[in-house]
Write an enzyme that holds these catalytic residues in place. Structure first.
Site, PDB file in Angstrom:
ATOM      1  N   THR A  97       0.869  -1.172   0.000  1.00  0.00           N
ATOM      2  CA  THR A  97       0.000   0.000   0.000  1.00  0.00           C
ATOM      3  C   THR A  97       0.902   1.217   0.000  1.00  0.00           C
ATOM      4  O   THR A  97       1.616   1.479   0.967  1.00  0.00           O
ATOM      5  CB  THR A  97      -0.932   0.003   1.221  1.00  0.00           C
ATOM      6  OG1 THR A  97      -1.811  -1.111   1.114  1.00  0.00           O
ATOM      7  CG2 THR A  97      -1.746   1.284   1.285  1.00  0.00           C
ATOM      8  N   LYS A 172      -7.315   1.493  -2.901  1.00  0.00           N
ATOM      9  CA  LYS A 172      -6.926   1.119  -1.532  1.00  0.00           C
ATOM     10  C   LYS A 172      -7.108   2.313  -0.600  1.00  0.00           C
ATOM     11  O   LYS A 172      -7.512   2.161   0.555  1.00  0.00           O
ATOM     12  CB  LYS A 172      -5.488   0.617  -1.508  1.00  0.00           C
ATOM     13  CG  LYS A 172      -4.970   0.190  -0.120  1.00  0.00           C
ATOM     14  CD  LYS A 172      -5.696  -1.023   0.451  1.00  0.00           C
ATOM     15  CE  LYS A 172      -5.340  -1.325   1.896  1.00  0.00           C
ATOM     16  NZ  LYS A 172      -4.103  -2.055   2.091  1.00  0.00           N
ATOM     17  N   LYS A 240       0.221   5.721   8.476  1.00  0.00           N
ATOM     18  CA  LYS A 240       0.918   5.913   7.185  1.00  0.00           C
ATOM     19  C   LYS A 240      -0.103   6.027   6.046  1.00  0.00           C
ATOM     20  O   LYS A 240      -0.073   6.969   5.245  1.00  0.00           O
ATOM     21  CB  LYS A 240       1.848   4.735   6.904  1.00  0.00           C
ATOM     22  CG  LYS A 240       2.389   4.730   5.469  1.00  0.00           C
ATOM     23  CD  LYS A 240       2.860   3.346   4.966  1.00  0.00           C
ATOM     24  CE  LYS A 240       1.746   2.354   4.747  1.00  0.00           C
ATOM     25  NZ  LYS A 240       2.042   1.238   3.829  1.00  0.00           N
TER      26      LYS A 240
END
Lengths: 287, 287
Positions: A97, A172, A240
């Site tokens: 990701t 995502k 993150k």
């Protein structure tokens, strides 16, 4: 089939994915930063290489599944990186990701060199990786996607082509954005229930199957009730991801107040030492 | 059975609930502010009364399902209200989503008079009311709950006793709190997808069955994609509920930042004229 797959990044997810590829007859070359973590895979037949560059030299397809965008950058563009050892006709797939912006940069570099490139982040966690039931969100050229589809279908059971390079990462981000605010709602419902003197289990019995229901409510709140804060997904990684999504939103001139709030709340618990806990530790925002 | 049920408040929900009671053999006395709205029920055999007080005089059980807490207050404590026409041994049940504080006040007044009182708000919307599949969250004395259980089981299929007076309302607040932040997350995912140039239907295909999945994502986002803003649940009523939850949280010295944000965002779209739209109109926050 003679296809050799290179796999870079042997974490919890990567390890299970390599095993599934091996089970399906692929020979897999591996590299990860700490060789110790790959010992079991090596015993099981995976072939160790000393750098991403070496992996790439002998593979037809190179899959990367590392930690942060700067790791992706390093693995692709570093001195010992993928682009330093690659020849035309190969395919690279980043399943980390990472940022849509970096995915586009990799795709551009790949195109210059006659290489196929896909961004294909996943959801479904360690269990999905183990069982081959990941959701895989793919961006890049449609043709390259079609060539890789048999591989994706080993790793996941919900493989969707989302569009041009970066679209997998953008999808995502949608996933993480939806989860972020929902986690707030789910935890606020619980903290309210406790303050009001309700029995949280009965409360869940009333609300979890109706309009308030969600995966997080059904799967993470029961863990909180057992005081189980072990990571299905790390707080630090979620922070993150929220950071990436906010940065991309900012570039698109889009304001996402719920995501901003969620990131602040998660940063607050990370400061309290919960970075290595699972995302359900958000309940500690109130303690 | 000779039990007569009084039903006060014949809105979309109330009407379906009365019909289900009639189907199960109960004679139902009804009152609602605007008689016109009850004409069809009267034709179907419900007996019209001129006030809550009159309904109460001839019923064994009185159910209320009105709009706002001040309507509940009026129906119970007004000059023509329930407490002005009630005798010991009867049972009153408020199924309106109202304040836990008012639920406790009604329960105290009822106890003084030897009456059973329950707060029993529902979720499941107009469809749940029609099909008798509501979730019913009940507060009050356990004994009174047991007596009313057969009636609740006609109206719903997830009937849970939550505890002392007010607990039903508190549970409903948990439901609304969880929905509130989740709606932000779901809408932010969509607005991000659109800005990023994704196909929203494909995005949903990737994320709706995993960890980001929720009832709202699966049921309300498809309506937004069809630009269908018709109310399953009114924005104005959701704002009322969030206001109640915030007020109760404030009394308990509890801070709910997600709920606060959701209320602000919904108020912003209500100011744009979306008060009578369904809650999926939150997407208009960004337009």
């Amino acid at each position: 089939m003679g296809t050799v797959i290179g796999f870079i990044g042997i974490g919890v997810m990567g390890k299970s994915m390599v095993r599934n590829l091996q089970k399906n007859g692929y020979h897999v070359l591996i590299y990860t930063r700490t060789k110790d973590k790959a010992e079991d895979l090596i015993r099981e037949g995976a072939e160790w290489k000393e750098s991403p560059k070496e992996v790439t030299g002998q593979s037809n397809i190179v899959i990367t599944m590392v930690g942060y965008p700067h790791d992706v950058e390093h693995v692709y563009f570093g001195v010992d990186g993928i682009f330093n050892g690659i020849s035309p006709g190969k395919i690279v797939v980043d399943m980390t990701t990472s940022t849509p912006t970096l995915a586009k940069k990799i795709a551009q570099e790949a195109q210059k060199r006659g290489i196929g490139a896909l961004d294909a982040p996943v959801s479904g966690g360690d269990i999905g990786a183990r069982n081959g039931t990941l959701s895989i969100m793919v961006g890049g050229s449609k043709e390259t996607f079609e060539r890789l589809k048999p591989v994706f279908e080993i790793l996941g059971n919900n493989v969707v082509y989302q569009g041009e390079a970066g679209s997998g990462q953008h999808t995502k981000m949608c996933n993480q954005i939806a989860i972020a605010s929902n986690m707030i709602g789910v935890m606020e419902a619980l903290v309210y229930a406790r303050k009001a003197g309700l029995d949280p289990e009965k409360m869940l019995q009333s609300i979890s199957t109706g309009a308030a229901g969600s995966w997080s409510m059904s799967n993470l709140l029961p863990r909180v009730l057992k005081e189980d804060y072990s990571p299905g997904f790390f707080v630090k990684h979620f922070i993150k991801d929220m950071g990436i999504a906010l940065e991309e939103a900012h570039k698109m001139d889009l304001k996402l107040p719920g995501l901003e709030l969620a990131k602040q709340m998660y940063e607050a618990i990370a400061e309290k030492g919960e970075g290595e806990s699972g995302t359900q530790a958000l309940i500690k925002y109130w303690s």
